[in-house]
Design an enzyme around this catalytic site. Structure first.
Site, PDB file in Angstrom:
ATOM      1  N   ASP A 272       0.897  -1.160   0.118  1.00  0.00           N
ATOM      2  CA  ASP A 272      -0.033   0.055   0.141  1.00  0.00           C
ATOM      3  C   ASP A 272       0.798   1.326  -0.074  1.00  0.00           C
ATOM      4  O   ASP A 272       1.612   1.686   1.034  1.00  0.00           O
ATOM      5  CB  ASP A 272      -0.861   0.035   1.264  1.00  0.00           C
ATOM      6  CG  ASP A 272      -2.047  -1.187   1.090  1.00  0.00           C
ATOM      7  OD1 ASP A 272      -1.741  -2.040   0.488  1.00  0.00           O
ATOM      8  OD2 ASP A 272      -2.920  -0.995   1.838  1.00  0.00           O
TER       9      ASP A 272
ATOM     10  N   LYS B 290      -7.179   3.410  -2.830  1.00  0.00           N
ATOM     11  CA  LYS B 290      -7.342   3.200  -1.230  1.00  0.00           C
ATOM     12  C   LYS B 290      -7.763   4.756  -0.780  1.00  0.00           C
ATOM     13  O   LYS B 290      -6.938   5.766  -0.909  1.00  0.00           O
ATOM     14  CB  LYS B 290      -6.290   2.423  -0.473  1.00  0.00           C
ATOM     15  CG  LYS B 290      -6.389   2.564   0.915  1.00  0.00           C
ATOM     16  CD  LYS B 290      -5.032   1.770   1.672  1.00  0.00           C
ATOM     17  CE  LYS B 290      -5.063   1.865   3.282  1.00  0.00           C
ATOM     18  NZ  LYS B 290      -3.974   1.181   3.663  1.00  0.00           N
TER      19      LYS B 290
ATOM     20  N   LYS C 115     -10.199   0.282  -2.058  1.00  0.00           N
ATOM     21  CA  LYS C 115     -10.153  -0.035  -0.647  1.00  0.00           C
ATOM     22  C   LYS C 115     -10.392   1.121   0.176  1.00  0.00           C
ATOM     23  O   LYS C 115     -10.241   2.161   0.054  1.00  0.00           O
ATOM     24  CB  LYS C 115      -8.810  -0.738  -0.275  1.00  0.00           C
ATOM     25  CG  LYS C 115      -8.582  -1.013   1.129  1.00  0.00           C
ATOM     26  CD  LYS C 115      -7.133  -1.382   1.609  1.00  0.00           C
ATOM     27  CE  LYS C 115      -6.776  -1.386   2.925  1.00  0.00           C
ATOM     28  NZ  LYS C 115      -5.322  -1.705   3.233  1.00  0.00           N
TER      29      LYS C 115
END
Length: 248
Positions: free
Chosen positions: A107, A181, A215
């Site tokens: 990430d 995300k 996400k």
């Protein structure tokens, strides 16, 4: 029918159980922080969460735990966390180390500050090169855009920029390994405004990211919040409250 009403639905398959505090941030010793991380990984194994998401320095340890217990839980870590201001070279170096240590999913915090100042070429290059190292090594890549630092128009534009770089430079089979995300959960907002995922911002991201996945992370602490995000269409929930969410 909402997915949460499906008899085959298992919320644990969406949960990325997360602990990303350093010892200093938590106000504890390094040994205590390591123990908390080990406990999180073990709980992820026991509950069969989708991902155990931890700091880079603990990845090798966690990989050994997962291997010893023959667990299919995925191992995730963060890159250039939480500000995303490092150089491309630093991001790539951190990514290479995480991959060697055994991370399945990386990430990255996108350089949203440079994006806001209009340096789109810098952002495009880091999205391209960092995604390339992950996909070439069969790793998932997630781009944290820090929604609390952006307005809805910026969220839409940055999400579309990421989508365009991936769709324009990689094969269709790779798209399901790339996520956008929402948040680090560490961004300091003014006037106690939300610093994580909201239904409004997630809806913007979902519309702008397709065919990439989304996400939702930051501030998701209850099963109801998680279900609302899943019913919108997110594929992952990043949370430090996985135990609470899965137990409700």
């Amino acid at each position: 029918m909402e997915i949460s009403n499906n008899s085959n639905f298992n919320i644990n398959e969406y949960l990325e159980s997360t602990y990303l505090k350093t010892a200093d941030q938590a106000g504890i010793s390094e040994e205590e922080n390591l123990l908390i991380t080990q406990q999180l990984v073990q709980q992820a194994i026991d509950q069969n969460y989708k991902v155990a998401m931890i700091l880079p320095q603990y990845v090798a340890m966690a990989r050994n735990m997962l291997f010893a217990q023959k667990s299919d839980v995925l191992l995730g870590t963060v890159i250039d966390f939480p500000e995303g201001k490092s150089t491309l070279e630093d991001k790539l170096m951190q990514a290479a180390t995480a991959i060697l240590d055994g991370a399945d999913e990386l990430d990255f915090v996108v350089n949203y500050t440079s994006f806001r100042f209009g340096d789109l070429d810098l952002v495009r290059q880091e999205v391209l090169e960092c995604s390339r190292i992950c996909l070439a090594n069969n790793r998932a890549v997630k781009w944290i855009i820090e929604t609390a630092a952006l307005n809805n128009q910026e969220i839409e534009s940055l999400t579309k920029l990421i989508r365009e770089e991936i769709v324009g430079n990689f094969e269709e089979k790779d798209f399901q390994k790339v996520f956008v995300k929402s948040s680090t959960g560490f961004y300091k907002t003014e006037n106690n405004l939300p610093n994580g995922a909201t239904l409004e911002t997630i809806a913007v991201m979902l519309e702008s990211a397709r065919p990439l996945q989304v996400k939702a992370s930051g501030g998701i602490k209850t099963k109801q919040q998680a279900l609302e995000m899943i019913n919108l269409g997110v594929q992952r929930i990043g949370t430090s409250s996985a135990a609470v969410i899965s137990a409700d």
